[in-house]
Design a protein around this motif. Sequence first.
Motif, mmCIF file in Angstrom:
data_model
loop_
_atom_site.group_PDB
_atom_site.id
_atom_site.type_symbol
_atom_site.label_atom_id
_atom_site.label_comp_id
_atom_site.label_asym_id
_atom_site.label_seq_id
_atom_site.Cartn_x
_atom_site.Cartn_y
_atom_site.Cartn_z
ATOM 1 N N ARG A 116 0.811 -1.210 0.000
ATOM 2 C CA ARG A 116 0.000 0.000 0.000
ATOM 3 C C ARG A 116 0.846 1.263 0.000
ATOM 4 O O ARG A 116 1.850 1.354 0.709
ATOM 5 N N ALA A 117 0.414 2.232 -0.819
ATOM 6 C CA ALA A 117 1.022 3.565 -0.837
ATOM 7 C C ALA A 117 -0.088 4.569 -0.576
ATOM 8 O O ALA A 117 -1.128 4.536 -1.238
ATOM 9 N N ARG A 118 0.140 5.479 0.371
ATOM 10 C CA ARG A 118 -0.913 6.410 0.774
ATOM 11 C C ARG A 118 -0.805 7.774 0.108
ATOM 12 O O ARG A 118 -1.685 8.607 0.255
ATOM 13 N N ASP A 119 0.302 8.030 -0.602
ATOM 14 C CA ASP A 119 0.421 9.279 -1.357
ATOM 15 C C ASP A 119 1.280 9.042 -2.595
ATOM 16 O O ASP A 119 1.837 7.949 -2.786
ATOM 17 N N GLY A 120 1.377 10.076 -3.424
ATOM 18 C CA GLY A 120 2.081 9.922 -4.683
ATOM 19 C C GLY A 120 3.563 9.671 -4.539
ATOM 20 O O GLY A 120 4.162 8.955 -5.342
ATOM 21 N N ALA A 121 4.171 10.244 -3.507
ATOM 22 C CA ALA A 121 5.606 10.044 -3.312
ATOM 23 C C ALA A 121 5.917 8.584 -3.005
ATOM 24 O O ALA A 121 6.857 7.992 -3.572
ATOM 25 N N ASP A 122 5.123 7.987 -2.108
ATOM 26 C CA ASP A 122 5.313 6.569 -1.796
ATOM 27 C C ASP A 122 5.037 5.701 -3.022
ATOM 28 O O ASP A 122 5.751 4.726 -3.285
ATOM 29 N N ALA A 123 3.987 6.055 -3.749
ATOM 30 C CA ALA A 123 3.624 5.273 -4.932
ATOM 31 C C ALA A 123 4.752 5.278 -5.957
ATOM 32 O O ALA A 123 5.098 4.240 -6.535
ATOM 33 N N LEU A 124 5.330 6.442 -6.203
ATOM 34 C CA LEU A 124 6.431 6.546 -7.165
ATOM 35 C C LEU A 124 7.640 5.751 -6.685
ATOM 36 O O LEU A 124 8.280 5.046 -7.479
ATOM 37 N N HIS A 125 7.923 5.824 -5.405
ATOM 38 C CA HIS A 125 9.059 5.081 -4.847
ATOM 39 C C HIS A 125 8.867 3.571 -5.006
ATOM 40 O O HIS A 125 9.751 2.865 -5.501
ATOM 41 N N PHE A 126 7.693 3.077 -4.593
ATOM 42 C CA PHE A 126 7.435 1.636 -4.673
ATOM 43 C C PHE A 126 7.396 1.155 -6.120
ATOM 44 O O PHE A 126 7.887 0.070 -6.449
ATOM 45 N N ALA A 127 6.794 1.954 -7.007
ATOM 46 C CA ALA A 127 6.649 1.550 -8.408
ATOM 47 C C ALA A 127 7.994 1.391 -9.095
ATOM 48 O O ALA A 127 8.144 0.591 -10.030
ATOM 49 N N THR A 128 8.987 2.147 -8.640
ATOM 50 C CA THR A 128 10.295 2.110 -9.290
ATOM 51 C C THR A 128 11.322 1.252 -8.554
ATOM 52 O O THR A 128 12.417 1.022 -9.083
ATOM 53 N N THR A 129 10.970 0.772 -7.366
ATOM 54 C CA THR A 129 11.941 -0.026 -6.604
ATOM 55 C C THR A 129 11.460 -1.438 -6.275
ATOM 56 O O THR A 129 12.283 -2.322 -6.019
ATOM 57 N N GLU A 130 10.147 -1.641 -6.267
ATOM 58 C CA GLU A 130 9.602 -2.946 -5.919
ATOM 59 C C GLU A 130 9.230 -3.732 -7.173
ATOM 60 O O GLU A 130 8.872 -3.155 -8.209
ATOM 61 N N ASN A 131 9.290 -5.056 -7.077
ATOM 62 C CA ASN A 131 8.934 -5.925 -8.199
ATOM 63 C C ASN A 131 7.453 -6.272 -8.112
ATOM 64 O O ASN A 131 7.072 -7.262 -7.503
ATOM 65 N N CYS A 132 6.618 -5.437 -8.715
ATOM 66 C CA CYS A 132 5.167 -5.625 -8.655
ATOM 67 C C CYS A 132 4.652 -6.204 -9.973
ATOM 68 O O CYS A 132 5.222 -5.962 -11.039
ATOM 69 N N ASP A 133 3.573 -6.956 -9.877
ATOM 70 C CA ASP A 133 2.953 -7.528 -11.071
ATOM 71 C C ASP A 133 1.914 -6.588 -11.672
ATOM 72 O O ASP A 133 1.735 -6.551 -12.892
ATOM 73 N N VAL A 134 1.226 -5.840 -10.819
ATOM 74 C CA VAL A 134 0.201 -4.882 -11.256
ATOM 75 C C VAL A 134 0.235 -3.692 -10.303
ATOM 76 O O VAL A 134 0.457 -3.857 -9.100
ATOM 77 N N ILE A 135 0.000 -2.505 -10.852
ATOM 78 C CA ILE A 135 -0.125 -1.297 -10.038
ATOM 79 C C ILE A 135 -1.555 -0.780 -10.162
ATOM 80 O O ILE A 135 -2.040 -0.552 -11.279
ATOM 81 N N VAL A 136 -2.227 -0.605 -9.027
ATOM 82 C CA VAL A 136 -3.554 0.013 -8.992
ATOM 83 C C VAL A 136 -3.335 1.431 -8.484
ATOM 84 O O VAL A 136 -2.936 1.632 -7.334
ATOM 85 N N LEU A 137 -3.590 2.411 -9.330
ATOM 86 C CA LEU A 137 -3.161 3.783 -9.069
ATOM 87 C C LEU A 137 -4.334 4.745 -9.072
ATOM 88 O O LEU A 137 -5.015 4.912 -10.102
ATOM 89 N N ASP A 138 -4.574 5.385 -7.927
ATOM 90 C CA ASP A 138 -5.592 6.436 -7.856
ATOM 91 C C ASP A 138 -5.077 7.647 -8.620
ATOM 92 O O ASP A 138 -3.913 8.033 -8.500
ATOM 93 N N ARG A 139 -5.950 8.249 -9.413
ATOM 94 C CA ARG A 139 -5.507 9.393 -10.217
ATOM 95 C C ARG A 139 -5.227 10.617 -9.358
ATOM 96 O O ARG A 139 -4.312 11.391 -9.645
ATOM 97 N N MET A 140 -6.002 10.824 -8.310
ATOM 98 C CA MET A 140 -5.871 12.039 -7.498
ATOM 99 C C MET A 140 -5.239 11.690 -6.159
ATOM 100 O O MET A 140 -5.913 11.369 -5.190
#
Length: 225
Positions: free
Chosen positions: A29-53
């Motif tokens: 889980r990522a609660r804001d955009g900064a965490d989401a960007l960090h996890f998306a570029t450093t973690e090996n994920c199969d799918v990203i579910v991304l809130d637009r806002m």
Amino acid sequence: MQILLAEDDTETAEFVARGLGELGHNVLRARDGADALHFATTENCDVIVLDRMLPAIDGLAILRRIRAAGVETPVLLLTALGRIEDRVEGLEAGADDYLVKPFAFSELAARINALGRRRPLNEAPTQIEAGPLRMDLLARQVWRNDTIVQLQPREFRLLEELMRNSDRVVTRTMLLERVWGFHFDPQTNIVETHISRLRAKLNRDGGADLIETLRGVGYRMRGNA
């Protein structure tokens, strides 16, 4: 699958994370955009579910950044913005799918599963084998043993789906979505008709039937036939 869930609404995030966990997925889980960007570029994920806002960095900016960084993980964009223009903007930013809030969890789970089955083109095999069948995805040719099986484009795509899921059940609904792009039941026998034609072509020389019909469930390709 490992799924990155970037959603700042706590109630929605907990509901989705719990449901995905019950389906056997590992949810990051990522609660804001900064965490989401960090996890998306450093973690090996199969799918990203991304809130637009999202706070800090909005979803579209995250999408553009991770695609620019070479991250090819499939992204499902969640948003309350349902206009065609908004959808097009999200897809052009790099999203693979788009789901408007409020949504049914069953639809979300189905879309995540569909995205999880995709692989980047450079990792995808060019040939698939199942029992006596061999499929060349580049040449668009199919052989049963050493005999070429001539197929129409839709038959080829149908067989590809069955072979990719060899020895696993593929439901009628799954075939409608993956082969025809229908996200609804057209109330026709289009799947049954194409399965019948495909079966006849595969068995033309008297070989064993490779497609098993599971009445009321779907179909299964016998990979060890």
